[in-house]
Design an enzyme around this catalytic site. Sequence first.
Site, PDB file in Angstrom:
ATOM      1  N   GLY A  12      33.689  18.507 -38.624  1.00 50.93           N
ATOM      2  CA  GLY A  12      33.760  17.440 -37.621  1.00 50.93           C
ATOM      3  C   GLY A  12      35.097  17.422 -36.919  1.00 50.93           C
ATOM      4  N   ALA A  14      35.940  18.665 -33.973  1.00 50.60           N
ATOM      5  CA  ALA A  14      35.951  18.792 -32.510  1.00 50.60           C
ATOM      6  C   ALA A  14      36.497  17.554 -31.816  1.00 50.60           C
ATOM      7  CB  ALA A  14      34.533  19.091 -32.008  1.00 50.60           C
ATOM      8  N   TYR A 151      24.211   3.795 -43.533  1.00 50.51           N
ATOM      9  CA  TYR A 151      25.590   4.306 -43.413  1.00 50.51           C
ATOM     10  C   TYR A 151      26.391   3.853 -44.630  1.00 50.51           C
ATOM     11  CZ  TYR A 151      30.214   5.153 -41.306  1.00 50.51           C
ATOM     12  OH  TYR A 151      31.506   5.590 -41.051  1.00 50.51           O
TER      13      TYR A 151
HETATM   14  N1  LIG Z   1      35.589   5.796 -36.435  1.00 54.11           N
HETATM   15  C1  LIG Z   1      35.432   4.905 -37.408  1.00 54.11           C
HETATM   16  O1  LIG Z   1      35.448   3.682 -37.182  1.00 54.11           O
HETATM   17  C2  LIG Z   1      35.283   5.387 -38.832  1.00 54.11           C
HETATM   18  C3  LIG Z   1      35.601   4.501 -39.863  1.00 54.11           C
HETATM   19  C4  LIG Z   1      35.457   4.920 -41.175  1.00 54.11           C
HETATM   20  C5  LIG Z   1      35.012   6.191 -41.458  1.00 54.11           C
HETATM   21  N2  LIG Z   1      34.703   7.031 -40.429  1.00 54.11           N
HETATM   22  C6  LIG Z   1      34.218   8.366 -40.785  1.00 54.11           C
HETATM   23  O2  LIG Z   1      35.125   9.322 -40.287  1.00 54.11           O
HETATM   24  C7  LIG Z   1      34.441  10.561 -40.071  1.00 54.11           C
HETATM   25  C8  LIG Z   1      34.750  11.070 -38.675  1.00 54.11           C
HETATM   26  O3  LIG Z   1      34.224  10.133 -37.758  1.00 54.11           O
HETATM   27  P1  LIG Z   1      34.795   9.904 -36.295  1.00 54.11           P
HETATM   28  O4  LIG Z   1      35.069   8.472 -36.169  1.00 54.11           O
HETATM   29  O5  LIG Z   1      35.852  10.889 -35.990  1.00 54.11           O
HETATM   30  O6  LIG Z   1      33.448  10.199 -35.471  1.00 54.11           O
HETATM   31  P2  LIG Z   1      33.191  11.119 -34.197  1.00 54.11           P
HETATM   32  O7  LIG Z   1      31.769  10.868 -33.829  1.00 54.11           O
HETATM   33  O8  LIG Z   1      34.230  10.876 -33.188  1.00 54.11           O
HETATM   34  O9  LIG Z   1      33.367  12.597 -34.766  1.00 54.11           O
HETATM   35  C9  LIG Z   1      32.469  13.134 -35.681  1.00 54.11           C
HETATM   36  C10 LIG Z   1      32.449  14.646 -35.528  1.00 54.11           C
HETATM   37  O10 LIG Z   1      31.522  15.156 -36.473  1.00 54.11           O
HETATM   38  C11 LIG Z   1      30.704  16.119 -35.815  1.00 54.11           C
HETATM   39  N3  LIG Z   1      29.396  16.182 -36.471  1.00 54.11           N
HETATM   40  C12 LIG Z   1      28.464  15.210 -36.579  1.00 54.11           C
HETATM   41  N4  LIG Z   1      27.377  15.687 -37.195  1.00 54.11           N
HETATM   42  C13 LIG Z   1      27.627  16.991 -37.477  1.00 54.11           C
HETATM   43  C14 LIG Z   1      26.868  18.020 -38.087  1.00 54.11           C
HETATM   44  N5  LIG Z   1      25.632  17.820 -38.535  1.00 54.11           N
HETATM   45  N6  LIG Z   1      27.445  19.229 -38.222  1.00 54.11           N
HETATM   46  C15 LIG Z   1      28.694  19.465 -37.763  1.00 54.11           C
HETATM   47  N7  LIG Z   1      29.445  18.540 -37.162  1.00 54.11           N
HETATM   48  C16 LIG Z   1      28.913  17.312 -37.022  1.00 54.11           C
HETATM   49  C17 LIG Z   1      30.578  15.616 -34.383  1.00 54.11           C
HETATM   50  O11 LIG Z   1      30.192  16.653 -33.495  1.00 54.11           O
HETATM   51  C18 LIG Z   1      31.979  15.100 -34.128  1.00 54.11           C
HETATM   52  O12 LIG Z   1      32.835  16.098 -33.642  1.00 54.11           O
HETATM   53  C19 LIG Z   1      32.958  10.258 -40.307  1.00 54.11           C
HETATM   54  O13 LIG Z   1      32.601  10.663 -41.609  1.00 54.11           O
HETATM   55  C20 LIG Z   1      32.890   8.747 -40.184  1.00 54.11           C
HETATM   56  O14 LIG Z   1      31.796   8.206 -40.891  1.00 54.11           O
HETATM   57  C21 LIG Z   1      34.837   6.672 -39.125  1.00 54.11           C
END
Ligand SMILES: NC(=O)c1ccc[n+]([C@@H]2O[C@H](COP(=O)([O-])OP(=O)(O)OC[C@H]3O[C@@H](n4cnc5c(N)ncnc54)[C@H](O)[C@@H]3O)[C@@H](O)[C@H]2O)c1
Length: 268
Positions: A12, A14, A151
């Site tokens: 993830g 990107a 989730y």
């Molecule tokens: N943003 C928040 O508020 C938050 C809070 C707590 C935890 N998180 C966790 O942090 C992590 C990153 O989230 P984020 O906020 O950067 O989200 P985001 O959507 O900005 O980034 C997620 C990335 O994961 C990639 N991805 C999704 N499914 C995929 C797959 N099947 N195969 C390969 N790549 C895949 C997407 O293309 C994207 O680049 C996640 O596990 C999310 O649950 C986020």
Amino acid sequence: MHLKDKVALVTGAAQGIGNAFARALLEKGCKVALVDQNVERGKASKDAFDKQFEAQRTIFISCDVSSEEKLKDAFKKAFEHFGKLDIVVNNAGVNNEKNWEITVQVNLISVIRGTYIGLEHMKTQNGHNGGVIVNVASLAGLMPVAFQPVYCASKHGVIGFTRSIAMASEAANYGVRINTICPAFVNTPILQSIDKEENMGQYVAYIDKIKDMMEVYGVLEPTLIAKGLIQILEDDSLNGQVMKITTKRGIHFHEYNTAPIETGNSNL
Ligand SMILES: NC(=O)c1ccc[n+]([C@@H]2O[C@H](COP(=O)([O-])OP(=O)(O)OC[C@H]3O[C@@H](n4cnc5c(N)ncnc54)[C@H](O)[C@@H]3O)[C@@H](O)[C@H]2O)c1
């Protein structure tokens, strides 16, 4: 762990938190395999990093982490490209309460699989040097979240799995530390999914309540989560720990009672 010249694989990577992780690792002198299913953004990220860091220090690997075959292949490619693996960050995640099975698949099953594949590439028993695995959970892994039940379940699973496999790794002397990070809301594209019916399904009706929660908890920047990652990687004493990151208390650790079930209680 001293980070200079270490090799990391970040899923993830990107955009969002994973991208901030990759940047922080590069700033510390690591080489990073950027693994993501979003090819356009993944390539754009590599191009952006190449402007600041030597191009040979990153590789973009297109991979849907929910495919066992593709995930194994991504690890193989990263290992063969850089010649070793020291750090794995299972970060890729989705918010989907409508097609909720995909949430369990990406957020939990792929994290478990990424941990097992990572161990195979790093554990001392296989002739490797050990390493560190960090699994990204969420504060939603520590408390109920009314409008994101799946989730929430997936993130509870990540924490339970990570704490347990960390104990197994220590018992087996794999030389691999395994920890989890639980951020509150973070300013990334995933937040744009909370008012979409295609992501929230029936819970889209409660968008105002979710927005109220954001007001209460505040929204963090991805750079702070990356700071937490670096702290976990550099502190060799941390294994099986649950790092929380919030606006009020910043980076800190969840404290557990030693055993939630009292031994000797005949009712259990
Ligand atoms: N943003 C928040 O508020 C938050 C809070 C707590 C935890 N998180 C966790 O942090 C992590 C990153 O989230 P984020 O906020 O950067 O989200 P985001 O959507 O900005 O980034 C997620 C990335 O994961 C990639 N991805 C999704 N499914 C995929 C797959 N099947 N195969 C390969 N790549 C895949 C997407 O293309 C994207 O680049 C996640 O596990 C999310 O649950 C986020």
